[in-house]
Scaffold this motif. Structure first.
Motif, short mmCIF file in Angstrom:
data_model
loop_
_atom_site.label_atom_id
_atom_site.label_comp_id
_atom_site.label_asym_id
_atom_site.label_seq_id
_atom_site.Cartn_x
_atom_site.Cartn_y
_atom_site.Cartn_z
N ALA A 100 78.44 36.63 45.08
CA ALA A 100 79.08 37.49 45.99
C ALA A 100 78.17 37.22 47.34
N ILE A 101 76.94 37.22 47.20
CA ILE A 101 76.44 37.00 48.50
C ILE A 101 76.60 35.90 49.18
N ALA A 102 76.33 34.81 48.33
CA ALA A 102 76.38 33.44 48.61
C ALA A 102 77.93 33.02 49.33
N CYS A 103 78.68 33.67 48.64
CA CYS A 103 80.18 33.44 49.10
C CYS A 103 80.26 33.97 50.47
N ALA A 104 79.69 35.37 50.66
CA ALA A 104 79.78 35.93 51.77
C ALA A 104 79.20 35.27 52.90
N GLU A 105 77.96 34.88 52.66
CA GLU A 105 77.20 33.95 53.98
C GLU A 105 77.81 32.64 54.08
N ALA A 106 78.56 32.27 53.24
CA ALA A 106 79.28 30.86 53.55
C ALA A 106 80.65 31.13 54.17
N ASN A 107 81.00 32.31 54.45
CA ASN A 107 82.14 32.81 55.14
C ASN A 107 83.32 32.49 54.39
N VAL A 108 83.49 32.40 53.00
CA VAL A 108 84.38 32.04 52.26
C VAL A 108 85.74 32.89 52.43
N PHE A 109 86.95 32.54 52.30
CA PHE A 109 88.17 33.34 52.78
C PHE A 109 88.15 34.53 51.66
N TYR A 118 79.78 44.17 51.37
CA TYR A 118 80.59 43.48 52.53
C TYR A 118 80.76 44.19 53.51
N LYS A 119 81.35 45.64 53.25
CA LYS A 119 81.89 46.47 54.27
C LYS A 119 80.43 47.02 55.11
N LYS A 120 79.38 47.12 54.47
CA LYS A 120 78.21 47.54 55.16
C LYS A 120 77.85 46.55 56.28
N TYR A 121 77.86 45.28 55.73
CA TYR A 121 77.74 44.14 56.90
C TYR A 121 78.55 43.41 57.48
N ASN A 122 79.94 43.88 57.27
CA ASN A 122 81.06 43.45 58.00
C ASN A 122 81.42 41.99 57.71
N TYR A 123 81.28 41.62 56.48
CA TYR A 123 81.53 40.29 56.20
C TYR A 123 83.13 40.21 56.26
N ASN A 124 83.53 39.10 56.63
CA ASN A 124 84.93 38.85 56.56
C ASN A 124 85.67 38.41 55.21
N THR A 125 84.86 38.02 54.21
CA THR A 125 85.49 37.61 52.95
C THR A 125 85.98 38.59 52.37
N ILE A 126 87.33 38.32 52.00
CA ILE A 126 88.25 39.30 51.11
C ILE A 126 87.84 39.41 49.73
N ILE A 127 87.88 40.62 49.39
CA ILE A 127 87.50 40.92 48.09
C ILE A 127 88.69 41.39 47.00
N MET A 128 89.01 40.28 46.10
CA MET A 128 90.18 40.57 45.11
C MET A 128 89.79 40.62 43.79
N GLU A 130 82.75 53.28 58.42
CA GLU A 130 83.15 53.38 59.95
C GLU A 130 82.23 52.68 60.97
N LYS A 131 81.13 52.65 60.53
CA LYS A 131 80.17 51.75 61.46
C LYS A 131 79.47 50.80 60.66
N PRO A 132 79.95 49.45 60.45
CA PRO A 132 79.05 48.49 59.85
C PRO A 132 77.76 48.17 60.63
N ILE A 133 76.64 47.68 59.85
CA ILE A 133 75.55 47.24 60.70
C ILE A 133 75.45 45.88 60.77
N SER A 134 74.53 45.35 61.54
CA SER A 134 74.18 43.84 61.54
C SER A 134 73.95 43.13 60.23
N LYS A 135 74.59 42.02 60.01
CA LYS A 135 74.46 41.04 58.84
C LYS A 135 72.94 40.91 58.65
N PRO A 136 72.55 40.85 57.48
CA PRO A 136 70.92 40.34 57.21
C PRO A 136 70.62 39.14 57.62
#
Length: 317
Positions: free
Chosen positions: A163-172, A212-222, A266-272
């Motif tokens: 999950a982390i690797a996918c988020a960092e790769a900005n997969v859809f 994902y929501k904490k760091y405001n990643y764009n990757t959709i979780i399904m 409500e207020k995500p923080i900066s990505k690692p």
């Protein structure tokens, strides 16, 4: 109000099926397919013409039977995907041959071929998600494909490292497999008193969602691969949920209030700042015995079903 309507207030519903009849019945936003689902639908009478078209396509593409079979196998995926798109407003997921799961460049090549086949038939790439197993190689393939506006659905996701690797790769989009995670713990006799709030598959998706929501990643979780309605309702509020026709039927025939369970911050923080490198990914993923076993098992299973698709097509050449 039935539970399906209630769930749709918080979550986008996707049909986990290649059966057009079921898709027309439940009117989901998107649909997902895989070799196992394609194999089931190939026996449907209404898909006979799609198979004949795929065989004809294979014959036109090459004089060699081995190559004809590969082209036809790819074409049947596209033909069924096209048919599904006639009945949904969103996207369809089409899976790359699982036997390529550890080859980044072969996965990229196959993904581009599938996209080109859709576009030859007038379907824009924005309507397609290329499904890839969430191996390191395929995550990197998805990262490269994004540069050409080819979006991917990373499937067979079982570990937090994936999950982390996918988020960092900005997969859809990612598809964490709730039911298969549950199956592993159940088969190992590690679930003594079951409660959906302690379901290991449900907890896995919740952990990914919160991260994902904490760091405001764009990757959709399904969330995917459900065994019962309780698992689905426990994830009400997840971005997307892909649900099989039998569970869609149960939801649509059950009247009841659906409570939202997952909420974005409500207020995500900066990505690692640190990025998960290949060696770190492999080490972290390897620490999760369940994930290692289920990922390899899933790849093998999809590979077997891909070979069965080819066996069905083979006598037609």
């Amino acid at each position: 109000m039935n539970q399906l309507i209630g769930l749709q207030k918080f979550t986008k519903i996707v049909a986990d099926s290649g059966d057009v009849y079921q898709i027309k019945k439940y009117k989901p936003l998107d649909a997902t397919t895989n070799p196992s689902l394609i194999l089931k639908t190939m026996s449907l009478p209404e898909y006979k013409k799609l198979i004949e078209n795929a065989v004809s396509y294979g014959k036109k593409k090459s004089y060699l039977k081995k190559e004809q079979l590969i082209h036809a196998s790819d074409k049947i995926l596209v033909n069924i995907g096209k048919e599904i798109l006639n009945y949904i407003p969103g996207k369809v997921s089409t899976e790359v041959d699982a036997r390529l799961s550890f080859d980044k460049f072969a996965s990229i090549k196959k993904a581009k071929k599938i996209i080109n086949m859709y576009e030859e038939d007038g379907i824009h790439r924005s309507k397609i998600l290329i499904k890839l197993a969430a191996t390191w190689e395929c995550i990197q393939a998805a990262k490269e494909l994004l540069k050409e506006n080819i979006n991917c659905n990373l499937t067979l996701l079982f570990s937090f490292a994936q999950a982390i690797a996918c988020a960092e790769a900005n997969v859809f989009l990612i598809s964490p497999f709730v039911g298969r995670i549950y199956d592993w713990y159940f088969e190992k006799n590690l679930i003594h008193v079951y409660n959906v709030n302690n379901d290991p598959g449900v907890l896995s998706v919740k952990k990914i969602y919160q991260y994902y929501k904490k760091y405001n990643y764009n990757t959709i979780i399904m969330g995917a691969s459900f065994r019962n309605v309780d698992q689905i309702l426990a994830l009400a509020g997840c971005d997307y949920l892909t649900i099989s026709p039998d569970l869609l039927n149960k939801l649509s025939n059950t009247v009841g209030f659906v409570e939202r369970k997952l909420f974005p911050l409500e207020k995500p923080i900066s990505k690692p700042k640190s990025v998960l490198h290949e060696s770190e990914f492999r080490w972290l993923h390897n620490q999760d015995k369940m994930a290692v076993e289920k990922l390899s098992d899933g790849i093998r299973q999809f590979s077997v079903d891909q070979e069965k698709i080819e066996e069905i097509l083979n006598p037609l050449f």
